[in-house]
Design an enzyme around this catalytic site. Sequence first.
Site, PDB file in Angstrom:
ATOM      1  N   ARG A  81      85.049  84.133  27.378  1.00 35.53           N
ATOM      2  CA  ARG A  81      84.021  83.841  28.309  1.00 35.53           C
ATOM      3  C   ARG A  81      83.194  82.947  27.166  1.00 35.53           C
ATOM      4  O   ARG A  81      81.979  82.936  26.443  1.00 35.53           O
ATOM      5  CB  ARG A  81      83.323  84.908  28.735  1.00 35.53           C
ATOM      6  CG  ARG A  81      83.602  85.486  29.677  1.00 35.53           C
ATOM      7  CD  ARG A  81      82.610  86.332  30.651  1.00 35.53           C
ATOM      8  NE  ARG A  81      83.231  86.460  32.371  1.00 35.53           N
ATOM      9  CZ  ARG A  81      83.600  87.575  32.333  1.00 35.53           C
ATOM     10  NH1 ARG A  81      83.063  88.581  31.212  1.00 35.53           N
ATOM     11  NH2 ARG A  81      84.186  87.934  33.390  1.00 35.53           N
ATOM     12  N   LYS A 103      77.289  68.879  22.516  1.00 37.25           N
ATOM     13  CA  LYS A 103      78.455  68.542  23.386  1.00 37.25           C
ATOM     14  C   LYS A 103      79.364  68.746  23.604  1.00 37.25           C
ATOM     15  O   LYS A 103      79.973  68.304  22.788  1.00 37.25           O
ATOM     16  CB  LYS A 103      77.436  67.193  24.250  1.00 37.25           C
ATOM     17  CG  LYS A 103      76.181  67.373  24.696  1.00 37.25           C
ATOM     18  CD  LYS A 103      75.987  65.379  25.045  1.00 37.25           C
ATOM     19  CE  LYS A 103      74.641  65.563  25.772  1.00 37.25           C
ATOM     20  NZ  LYS A 103      74.123  63.580  26.059  1.00 37.25           N
ATOM     21  N   GLU A 145      77.230  54.065  17.206  1.00 40.16           N
ATOM     22  CA  GLU A 145      76.474  55.494  17.674  1.00 40.16           C
ATOM     23  C   GLU A 145      75.486  55.371  16.624  1.00 40.16           C
ATOM     24  O   GLU A 145      74.435  55.817  16.355  1.00 40.16           O
ATOM     25  CB  GLU A 145      77.198  56.603  17.363  1.00 40.16           C
ATOM     26  CG  GLU A 145      78.591  56.385  18.489  1.00 40.16           C
ATOM     27  CD  GLU A 145      77.596  56.670  19.672  1.00 40.16           C
ATOM     28  OE1 GLU A 145      76.512  57.295  19.468  1.00 40.16           O
ATOM     29  OE2 GLU A 145      78.681  57.178  21.281  1.00 40.16           O
ATOM     30  N   LYS A 193      70.125  62.945  14.550  1.00 41.72           N
ATOM     31  CA  LYS A 193      70.444  63.914  15.602  1.00 41.72           C
ATOM     32  C   LYS A 193      70.149  64.942  15.864  1.00 41.72           C
ATOM     33  O   LYS A 193      69.893  65.435  17.086  1.00 41.72           O
ATOM     34  CB  LYS A 193      72.153  63.172  15.715  1.00 41.72           C
ATOM     35  CG  LYS A 193      72.972  63.946  16.906  1.00 41.72           C
ATOM     36  CD  LYS A 193      73.071  63.330  17.868  1.00 41.72           C
ATOM     37  CE  LYS A 193      74.002  64.456  19.134  1.00 41.72           C
ATOM     38  NZ  LYS A 193      75.055  64.012  19.642  1.00 41.72           N
ATOM     39  N   GLU A 203      68.580  68.109  26.970  1.00 45.86           N
ATOM     40  CA  GLU A 203      68.508  67.065  26.907  1.00 45.86           C
ATOM     41  C   GLU A 203      67.578  66.899  28.491  1.00 45.86           C
ATOM     42  O   GLU A 203      68.308  66.611  29.302  1.00 45.86           O
ATOM     43  CB  GLU A 203      69.804  66.403  27.427  1.00 45.86           C
ATOM     44  CG  GLU A 203      69.494  64.534  27.817  1.00 45.86           C
ATOM     45  CD  GLU A 203      70.606  64.113  27.780  1.00 45.86           C
ATOM     46  OE1 GLU A 203      72.170  64.829  26.528  1.00 45.86           O
ATOM     47  OE2 GLU A 203      71.256  63.676  28.929  1.00 45.86           O
ATOM     48  N   ARG A 207      66.482  64.155  23.921  1.00 46.85           N
ATOM     49  CA  ARG A 207      67.367  64.327  23.664  1.00 46.85           C
ATOM     50  C   ARG A 207      67.590  62.574  24.475  1.00 46.85           C
ATOM     51  O   ARG A 207      69.336  62.096  24.192  1.00 46.85           O
ATOM     52  CB  ARG A 207      68.393  65.376  23.704  1.00 46.85           C
ATOM     53  CG  ARG A 207      69.488  65.019  23.601  1.00 46.85           C
ATOM     54  CD  ARG A 207      70.280  66.108  23.573  1.00 46.85           C
ATOM     55  NE  ARG A 207      72.021  66.041  22.931  1.00 46.85           N
ATOM     56  CZ  ARG A 207      72.527  67.283  22.594  1.00 46.85           C
ATOM     57  NH1 ARG A 207      72.390  68.656  22.581  1.00 46.85           N
ATOM     58  NH2 ARG A 207      73.567  66.578  22.490  1.00 46.85           N
ATOM     59  N   ASN A 211      71.198  58.618  24.346  1.00 48.46           N
ATOM     60  CA  ASN A 211      72.621  58.150  25.757  1.00 48.46           C
ATOM     61  C   ASN A 211      72.040  56.872  25.742  1.00 48.46           C
ATOM     62  O   ASN A 211      72.674  56.178  26.874  1.00 48.46           O
ATOM     63  CB  ASN A 211      71.786  58.696  26.870  1.00 48.46           C
ATOM     64  CG  ASN A 211      72.637  59.863  26.721  1.00 48.46           C
ATOM     65  OD1 ASN A 211      73.268  60.121  26.645  1.00 48.46           O
ATOM     66  ND2 ASN A 211      71.513  61.191  27.614  1.00 48.46           N
ATOM     67  N   HIS A 214      74.481  54.115  26.840  1.00 45.81           N
ATOM     68  CA  HIS A 214      75.613  54.734  27.716  1.00 45.81           C
ATOM     69  C   HIS A 214      76.221  54.676  29.159  1.00 45.81           C
ATOM     70  O   HIS A 214      77.241  55.191  29.381  1.00 45.81           O
ATOM     71  CB  HIS A 214      75.824  56.570  27.053  1.00 45.81           C
ATOM     72  CG  HIS A 214      76.058  57.017  25.332  1.00 45.81           C
ATOM     73  ND1 HIS A 214      75.139  56.605  24.594  1.00 45.81           N
ATOM     74  CD2 HIS A 214      76.769  57.306  25.044  1.00 45.81           C
ATOM     75  CE1 HIS A 214      75.810  56.330  23.888  1.00 45.81           C
ATOM     76  NE2 HIS A 214      76.816  57.234  23.764  1.00 45.81           N
ATOM     77  N   HIS A 218      79.303  54.098  29.673  1.00 50.36           N
ATOM     78  CA  HIS A 218      80.388  54.645  30.390  1.00 50.36           C
ATOM     79  C   HIS A 218      80.973  53.896  31.706  1.00 50.36           C
ATOM     80  O   HIS A 218      82.103  53.996  32.487  1.00 50.36           O
ATOM     81  CB  HIS A 218      80.209  55.916  31.015  1.00 50.36           C
ATOM     82  CG  HIS A 218      79.651  57.164  29.774  1.00 50.36           C
ATOM     83  ND1 HIS A 218      78.966  58.195  29.501  1.00 50.36           N
ATOM     84  CD2 HIS A 218      79.983  56.959  28.224  1.00 50.36           C
ATOM     85  CE1 HIS A 218      79.028  58.651  28.811  1.00 50.36           C
ATOM     86  NE2 HIS A 218      79.096  58.445  27.808  1.00 50.36           N
ATOM     87  N   HIS A 233      84.970  53.900  23.095  1.00 49.61           N
ATOM     88  CA  HIS A 233      83.741  54.289  23.643  1.00 49.61           C
ATOM     89  C   HIS A 233      82.837  53.808  22.527  1.00 49.61           C
ATOM     90  O   HIS A 233      81.465  53.100  22.709  1.00 49.61           O
ATOM     91  CB  HIS A 233      83.694  55.563  23.007  1.00 49.61           C
ATOM     92  CG  HIS A 233      82.507  56.167  23.389  1.00 49.61           C
ATOM     93  ND1 HIS A 233      81.999  56.295  24.055  1.00 49.61           N
ATOM     94  CD2 HIS A 233      81.345  56.675  22.795  1.00 49.61           C
ATOM     95  CE1 HIS A 233      80.843  57.379  24.962  1.00 49.61           C
ATOM     96  NE2 HIS A 233      80.430  56.972  23.387  1.00 49.61           N
TER      97      HIS A 233
END
Length: 317
Positions: A81, A103, A145, A193, A203, A207, A211, A214, A218, A233
Amino acid sequence: MVYDSRAEVHAERIRKALLPSGALRSVCSIETSEEGKTVGTVLELEDWLLRSGADRNALLLAVGGGITTDIAGFTACIYKRGIRFAFVPTTLLSQVDAAIGGKTGVNFRDYKNMLGIIRQPEFTYICPQVLDSLPYREFVAGSAEMLKTFIISGGHDYRRAVSILGEIWSKNGDFEGYGPDIQELVMKAAGVKAAIVSRDENEIGERRKLNLGHTFAHAIEHEARLQGRDISHGEAVAIGIVQAARLADEGFAEELKNDFDGCGLPTELPFSLESLKDAMTLDKKAEGETVHFIVPYAIGDVRIVDLTVEEAVSRLI
Ligand code: GLY
């Protein structure tokens, strides 16, 4: 400690440094690829943690690029957990983006980072000198990035970064290590960042701007995997930012394209927009039919624009 086999030299230094204290219980090396960024790899790491006797006080240290830190973070989040984790990012992309902000996750059914959790690492230790051993293509990809972050933050950093990266590109990557200029840019981008994440960790607002590029990226990566094409990427992000800018202004998109070309980044769409539509619709950022497209209007003026994929693509074709 888990490390990407390509970051072995850095992991070995850390291992030697930690040995005398007895703090290091077990070391595991993984091969990383987008294809291997799966629940299966997470389960292998869970198995390793269990066999190593990791208890709930354990800290999982991940050394490597964004794939390593994403997988390791997710592994730590669900083991018993949740145990603590920390990162030593060894690529430019992970230093300025992936290893900051919490993330974690893996790909699922060919869709990027479809399964994951946002949870903050105990620390992210950025050592810019490790970039000197990074393959140049990966350095350039990571710079997408970094430029993305400076397009969002505005000010002089974007132009400064374009000029420094352009100089390195003009030497075709043939230079003696990344000097203080790159180190300063890395620290600035990481700081920008971290500040955005501290204001909007989950987000729900600002935030989302991180992206930028992105949704297209993606989808490009998804299509590239289907077609067996080698597009990383960061490279897909560069292409995606140019497409996102076209949603605002073709002139500004052209400026960004010229800047990115001068830094060695790819900017041409490798697939038709039509063929990317399905993957764009499955973007994590979609809410029903609507996707939060992140659209740059100018350096420092990046907006969240809600559009259907159909609307966005019809504006671009
Ligand atoms: N890579 C974008 C973010 O961490 O929010």
